[in-house]
Design a protein around this motif. Sequence first.
Motif, PDB file in Angstrom:
ATOM      1  N   ILE A  22       0.839  -1.204   0.000  1.00 47.39           N
ATOM      2  CA  ILE A  22       0.000   0.000   0.000  1.00 47.39           C
ATOM      3  C   ILE A  22       0.874   1.254   0.000  1.00 47.39           C
ATOM      4  O   ILE A  22       0.663   2.166  -0.800  1.00 47.39           O
ATOM      5  CB  ILE A  22      -0.974  -0.003   1.198  1.00 47.39           C
ATOM      6  CG1 ILE A  22      -2.042  -1.078   0.995  1.00 47.39           C
ATOM      7  CG2 ILE A  22      -1.603   1.383   1.397  1.00 47.39           C
ATOM      8  CD1 ILE A  22      -2.877  -1.382   2.233  1.00 47.39           C
ATOM      9  N   ARG A  23       1.870   1.301   0.878  1.00 46.69           N
ATOM     10  CA  ARG A  23       2.744   2.490   0.945  1.00 46.69           C
ATOM     11  C   ARG A  23       3.470   2.721  -0.378  1.00 46.69           C
ATOM     12  O   ARG A  23       3.564   3.844  -0.864  1.00 46.69           O
ATOM     13  CB  ARG A  23       3.755   2.325   2.074  1.00 46.69           C
ATOM     14  CG  ARG A  23       3.201   2.639   3.424  1.00 46.69           C
ATOM     15  CD  ARG A  23       4.270   2.625   4.516  1.00 46.69           C
ATOM     16  NE  ARG A  23       3.636   2.801   5.801  1.00 46.69           N
ATOM     17  CZ  ARG A  23       3.189   1.804   6.554  1.00 46.69           C
ATOM     18  NH1 ARG A  23       3.341   0.563   6.170  1.00 46.69           N
ATOM     19  NH2 ARG A  23       2.598   2.047   7.706  1.00 46.69           N
ATOM     20  N   ARG A  24       3.978   1.649  -0.953  1.00 47.44           N
ATOM     21  CA  ARG A  24       4.724   1.780  -2.197  1.00 47.44           C
ATOM     22  C   ARG A  24       3.799   2.046  -3.376  1.00 47.44           C
ATOM     23  O   ARG A  24       4.122   2.835  -4.267  1.00 47.44           O
ATOM     24  CB  ARG A  24       5.582   0.538  -2.394  1.00 47.44           C
ATOM     25  CG  ARG A  24       6.693   0.514  -1.316  1.00 47.44           C
ATOM     26  CD  ARG A  24       7.446  -0.787  -1.211  1.00 47.44           C
ATOM     27  NE  ARG A  24       7.892  -1.287  -2.472  1.00 47.44           N
ATOM     28  CZ  ARG A  24       7.889  -2.594  -2.782  1.00 47.44           C
ATOM     29  NH1 ARG A  24       7.479  -3.480  -1.913  1.00 47.44           N
ATOM     30  NH2 ARG A  24       8.324  -2.981  -3.947  1.00 47.44           N
ATOM     31  N   GLY A  25       2.648   1.390  -3.399  1.00 50.18           N
ATOM     32  CA  GLY A  25       1.684   1.598  -4.475  1.00 50.18           C
ATOM     33  C   GLY A  25       1.129   3.006  -4.489  1.00 50.18           C
ATOM     34  O   GLY A  25       0.877   3.582  -5.548  1.00 50.18           O
ATOM     35  N   ALA A  26       0.941   3.589  -3.293  1.00 50.12           N
ATOM     36  CA  ALA A  26       0.405   4.953  -3.190  1.00 50.12           C
ATOM     37  C   ALA A  26       1.337   5.977  -3.823  1.00 50.12           C
ATOM     38  O   ALA A  26       0.885   7.045  -4.252  1.00 50.12           O
ATOM     39  CB  ALA A  26       0.142   5.305  -1.730  1.00 50.12           C
ATOM     40  N   LYS A  27       2.620   5.644  -3.906  1.00 47.46           N
ATOM     41  CA  LYS A  27       3.585   6.567  -4.533  1.00 47.46           C
ATOM     42  C   LYS A  27       3.495   6.541  -6.061  1.00 47.46           C
ATOM     43  O   LYS A  27       3.992   7.444  -6.726  1.00 47.46           O
ATOM     44  CB  LYS A  27       5.012   6.187  -4.125  1.00 47.46           C
ATOM     45  CG  LYS A  27       5.294   6.392  -2.654  1.00 47.46           C
ATOM     46  CD  LYS A  27       6.686   5.888  -2.322  1.00 47.46           C
ATOM     47  CE  LYS A  27       6.964   5.954  -0.837  1.00 47.46           C
ATOM     48  NZ  LYS A  27       8.265   5.361  -0.510  1.00 47.46           N
ATOM     49  N   LEU A  28       2.875   5.514  -6.609  1.00 53.37           N
ATOM     50  CA  LEU A  28       2.820   5.344  -8.064  1.00 53.37           C
ATOM     51  C   LEU A  28       1.611   6.005  -8.714  1.00 53.37           C
ATOM     52  O   LEU A  28       1.583   6.165  -9.927  1.00 53.37           O
ATOM     53  CB  LEU A  28       2.817   3.850  -8.420  1.00 53.37           C
ATOM     54  CG  LEU A  28       4.008   3.027  -7.937  1.00 53.37           C
ATOM     55  CD1 LEU A  28       3.797   1.563  -8.290  1.00 53.37           C
ATOM     56  CD2 LEU A  28       5.294   3.557  -8.530  1.00 53.37           C
ATOM     57  N   VAL A  29       0.604   6.311  -7.899  1.00 58.13           N
ATOM     58  CA  VAL A  29      -0.647   6.851  -8.437  1.00 58.13           C
ATOM     59  C   VAL A  29      -1.056   8.087  -7.639  1.00 58.13           C
ATOM     60  O   VAL A  29      -0.551   8.329  -6.545  1.00 58.13           O
ATOM     61  CB  VAL A  29      -1.777   5.790  -8.406  1.00 58.13           C
ATOM     62  CG1 VAL A  29      -1.466   4.634  -9.359  1.00 58.13           C
ATOM     63  CG2 VAL A  29      -2.011   5.273  -6.991  1.00 58.13           C
ATOM     64  N   ASP A  30      -1.983   8.837  -8.190  1.00 56.91           N
ATOM     65  CA  ASP A  30      -2.517  10.001  -7.489  1.00 56.91           C
ATOM     66  C   ASP A  30      -3.563   9.598  -6.455  1.00 56.91           C
ATOM     67  O   ASP A  30      -3.753  10.262  -5.446  1.00 56.91           O
ATOM     68  CB  ASP A  30      -3.152  10.977  -8.486  1.00 56.91           C
ATOM     69  CG  ASP A  30      -2.137  11.469  -9.511  1.00 56.91           C
ATOM     70  OD1 ASP A  30      -1.035  11.888  -9.097  1.00 56.91           O
ATOM     71  OD2 ASP A  30      -2.433  11.412 -10.719  1.00 56.91           O
ATOM     72  N   ARG A  31      -4.264   8.521  -6.743  1.00 58.86           N
ATOM     73  CA  ARG A  31      -5.305   7.993  -5.844  1.00 58.86           C
ATOM     74  C   ARG A  31      -5.211   6.475  -5.858  1.00 58.86           C
ATOM     75  O   ARG A  31      -5.241   5.864  -6.930  1.00 58.86           O
ATOM     76  CB  ARG A  31      -6.682   8.444  -6.321  1.00 58.86           C
ATOM     77  CG  ARG A  31      -7.833   7.865  -5.536  1.00 58.86           C
ATOM     78  CD  ARG A  31      -9.183   8.426  -6.043  1.00 58.86           C
ATOM     79  NE  ARG A  31     -10.282   7.679  -5.495  1.00 58.86           N
ATOM     80  CZ  ARG A  31     -11.113   6.904  -6.204  1.00 58.86           C
ATOM     81  NH1 ARG A  31     -10.983   6.820  -7.525  1.00 58.86           N
ATOM     82  NH2 ARG A  31     -12.075   6.250  -5.615  1.00 58.86           N
TER      83      ARG A  31
END
Length: 167
Positions: A22-31
């Motif tokens: 979740i932490r890493r994925g949140a950096k890849l997208v705006d939402r």
Amino acid sequence: MTRVGVYPGTFDPVTLGHMDIIRRGAKLVDRLVIGVTTNPSKSPMFTLDERMATVRREVADVPGVIDVVAFDSLLMDFATREGAKVIVRGLRAVADFEYEYQMAGMNQQINRSVETVFLMADVGLQPIASRLVKEIALYGGDVSKFVTPSVCDELATRVALIGRKGS
């Protein structure tokens, strides 16, 4: 244009491995939409509402725009409904890759406009699986290395309610 990603799962319970993705994925997208789903092949320890509340609490301090949404449909229909162009999936081992590769291929056949992005789990978190965390908890083992203190407490409370195995 807002980049939206979906990270689907049952999150029963949410583990440190999930939180890493979740932490890493949140950096890849705006939402990032955390899609909490039912899975007919799994027997959840926690209700959908309990899992949603736990995930919401656990992601509260994660930077970025994160929404927690329940769904009970095809993943690609859910992704389309949320406006997502990316599915975020975590990989722990080769066995995960084989399953996820097949799912990504099927999803691509359903909707070619949504890409699947695989994130390798942090090396120290690779062995963690919700199924195993529940099993360890049910047999009275220490799960504090695999989940946050709050989730650890929730597991202990649930095991006390349903009864420990092997006692």
